[in-house]
Design a protein around this motif. Structure first.
Motif: not given
Length: 161
Positions: A24-43
């Motif tokens: 769960f923590w790793m999944a949260f890190q991916v979510g934060m990285a999506r925001k930080r690096y501007k990678v939208p879902y579902p990419t």
């Protein structure tokens, strides 16, 4: 054949829960990285031609994805090996979780080579994980065979006469 769950099996379950929290923590890190690096879902993975931070995001994503790929094998081996050897399985499982944490944080640094900082510990814990269910299966097969042959008047286990 009766299967008895040892009282120490709770440690095996605790390790499984700890790994779930790590996931769960790793999944949260991916979510934060999506925001930080501007990678939208579902990419799933960023493309370098479209995003200058693609490698940084992809390293975070790949660290988590690799953990997801191995998780079912880890859970099965942990649970099966823990039936016969709960303390050893729980101990090795905990070592695996620590190694998996360092694998993820190393990979997430943006340099994939950093994922191998505790690679040796990871390899040893995986190797031992595979051996526990083999021993448990061997013990179970030996019990089944000796039970079957004792019904036929044969004794396969010289320890028991």
């Amino acid at each position: 054949m009766d299967v008895e769950i040892p009282k120490e099996y709770g440690f095996v379950v605790l390790v499984l829960v700890l790994y779930s929290f790590l996931n769960f923590w790793m999944a949260f890190q991916v979510g934060m990285a999506r925001k930080r690096y501007k990678v939208p879902y579902p990419t799933l993975y960023a493309v370098e031609s479209e995003n200058k931070d693609a490698k940084l995001f992809n390293c975070v994503q790949r660290g988590h994805q690799n953990s997801l790929e191995v998780m079912p094998i880890f859970f099965v081996l942990l649970l099966l090996g823990g039936v016969r050897h709960p303390l050893v399985a729980a101990g090795l499982g905990f070592v695996y979780i620590v190694a998996r944490y360092f694998y993820f944080t190393g990979y997430s640094s943006g340099n994939p080579a950093n994922r191998l900082t505790l690679g040796y510990s990871l390899f040893v814990s995986i190797t031992d994980k595979f051996s526990l269910p083999v021993f448990a299966a061997h013990d179970s097969c030996r019990y089944l065979l000796s039970s079957t042959f004792s019904c036929l008047g044969q004794n396969l286990n010289p320890d028991k006469t």
